[in-house]
Design an enzyme around this catalytic site. Structure first.
Site, PDB file in Angstrom:
ATOM      1  N   GLU A 321      80.040  24.854 -70.486  1.00 52.12           N
ATOM      2  CA  GLU A 321      81.493  24.761 -70.473  1.00 52.12           C
ATOM      3  C   GLU A 321      81.967  23.353 -70.176  1.00 52.12           C
ATOM      4  O   GLU A 321      82.918  22.860 -70.775  1.00 52.12           O
ATOM      5  CB  GLU A 321      82.070  25.735 -69.445  1.00 52.12           C
ATOM      6  N   ASP A 348      87.269  31.190 -64.042  1.00 46.97           N
ATOM      7  CA  ASP A 348      86.869  29.780 -63.955  1.00 46.97           C
ATOM      8  C   ASP A 348      87.981  28.938 -63.323  1.00 46.97           C
ATOM      9  O   ASP A 348      88.414  27.937 -63.881  1.00 46.97           O
ATOM     10  CB  ASP A 348      86.521  29.239 -65.351  1.00 46.97           C
TER      11      ASP A 348
END
Length: 468
Positions: A321, A348
């Site tokens: 990511e 997140d």
């Protein structure tokens, strides 16, 4: 006509969630919520990942250990259909870094290279400074004010609950190096994209411009940036900078997943998760070991029910990511499955309390939304009137392919004090707030998994009629 269709859709949802089965679902969701508040699975996962593996930069030996850790964790917690999906991903590795103000007087700078920065020449760079208080000031500057100099941007970040300050301030990191390079700069330093007043610098990925050779790029702590800004008002500044990073264009990363298989409609899938990779400083506790812990624990608690919900719940530990790649790779591997993915979501944004939930467009005002609001209310979470617009970087590909998504909005007031720094460590995680996150995800995902709700069929208010 449009309102009539919306009422029909709402009625259909109500019918699907009515009667004894509906009442039992609500009761089960509430029991799962309350159980999650006392469960320590998410904490144990977060502790184990940050302690046993540590920092998890793509391309590092630790990231390969993290991949094996993820597989073992899924097995130990009773997940099935565990997959490791490899994809090509160039890697970047930090090397020796140093910075120093050499005029008007010597002062060490605690520089931290931005992710994917190019290195300086082996001997480093020494140049005069072109200081700008904002990114916009740099963009407006003529080439003559920048060429041959080290650009310094001192734009601060505003602390907000909803993380909106990050997008505004983050432009200095994302596009600053490219804009500096366009104007002939030899390097760039930015004030950390941070809400703290710490000298600890924040890293984070930087972009490459089309047809532009980027420049060595690093961040400095807030007090240092403020000192340079004050000094610039008194006269010229000169800085020496050395960055020695390396890259491997032929590296790989992995998306790892495990499932709680549905009891009646196992081919209909809910995709949730967090990202397994982290930056090389700190241990990636808030970003994003907690996201792994929250979503894995939520699915595990649902999987412990005497009977699994109708639909399959898939937890994904996305493997890249921070520098990108997970989303595209996951979509490519699952493009044929997209019509059967009923919902996606990613955790997140740390582990502080969730304060709002955004449902897919069209779900607002439906009986399902009311049910969710009632179940989440004891957690002090509201169901927002606004629809989800983006549930996370790693599910963005699924969203663009038409998969409905949810946003669990966490309180980000202190998240960017530690984000992308050596201070992103386990002691910043508040166990009670972590548990509140698990309770929210567990109850929401169960309600979706044990229902027949089709978010794609719910048209947002004001949507145009379908073409005939």
């Amino acid at each position: 006509m449009l309102m009539y269709r919306r009422l029909l859709a709402a009625s259909a949802v109500f019918a699907l969630l009515s009667g004894a089965a509906y009442a039992q679902d609500v009761k089960t969701a509430e029991a799962l919520r309350d159980k999650a508040l006392l469960d320590r699975t998410a904490w144990e996962i977060t502790e184990d990942l940050t302690t046993t593996i540590g920092p998890r930069l793509v391309g590092s030996p630790a990231m390969e250990r993290a991949k094996d850790w993820g597989v073992a964790k899924f097995k130990a917690l009773g997940f099935t259909n565990i997959k490791v999906e490899q994809f090509a991903k160039p890697s970047w590795t930090r090397g020796e870094e140093s910075g120093e103000l050499v005029a008007p007087y010597p002062m060490k700078l605690n520089v931290l290279g931005l992710g994917r920065t190019v290195p300086t020449p082996p001997g480093g760079i020494e140049a005069d400074v072109a200081l700008f208080k904002t990114f916009a000031d740099l963009v407006a500057a003529p080439e003559s004010a920048v060429k041959g100099k080290i650009v310094v941007i001192t734009q601060p970040m505003v602390r907000t609950q909803d993380a909106s300050g990050y997008g505004v301030a983050g432009i200095s990191r994302r596009a600053g190096p490219t804009e500096a390079a366009k104007r002939g700069a030899v390097a760039i330093l930015i004030r950390s994209i941070s809400t703290s007043d710490s000298t600890v610098a924040h890293t984070g990925v930087t972009a490459f411009g089309d047809g532009v050779a980027t420049v060595p790029s690093a961040a400095i702590g807030v007090p240092e940036a403020e000192q340079l800004e004050r000094l610039s008002k008194k006269g010229p500044l000169r800085i020496r900078l050395k960055l020695a990073s390396t890259t491997d264009p032929n590296d790989v990363a992995w998306n790892i997943s495990g499932e709680i298989k549905g009891s009646e409609k196992p081919d209909e899938v809910i995709v949730i998760g967090g990202h397994l990779d982290s930056w090389d400083v700190g241990t990636g506790a808030l970003d994003d070991a907690t996201g792994i812990g929250i979503t894995t624990a939520a699915a595990k608690l649902i999987g412990e029910l005497p009977k699994h919900p109708k639909r399959t719940i898939r937890v994904v530990m996305w493997g890249s990511e921070e520098s990108g790649g997970s989303s595209e790779a996951y979509l490519a591997a699952h493009k044929d499955e997209v019509p059967k993915i009923v919902l996606a979501g990613e955790s997140d944004e740390g582990a502080d309390n969730i304060f709002a939930l955004k449902l897919p467009a069209g779900a607002q005002g439906t009986p399902f939304a009311t049910t969710v609001a009632n179940v989440l209310s004891p957690l002090k979470i509201l169901v927002a009137r606004e629809a989800s617009r983006g549930g996370g970087a790693d599910i963005s590909g699924l969203e663009q392919a038409g998969v409905p998504s949810v946003e669990m909005r966490q309180d980000a007031s202190r998240y960017f004090d530690y984000h992308h720094t050596m201070d992103d460590t386990l002691n910043k995680v508040r166990p009670n707030e972590l548990a509140q996150n698990v309770a929210a995800w567990t109850s929401l995902i169960y309600l979706v998994a044990d229902s027949d709700i089709d978010f794609r069929a719910l048209k947002p208010a004001g949507a145009a009629p379908a073409a005939k």
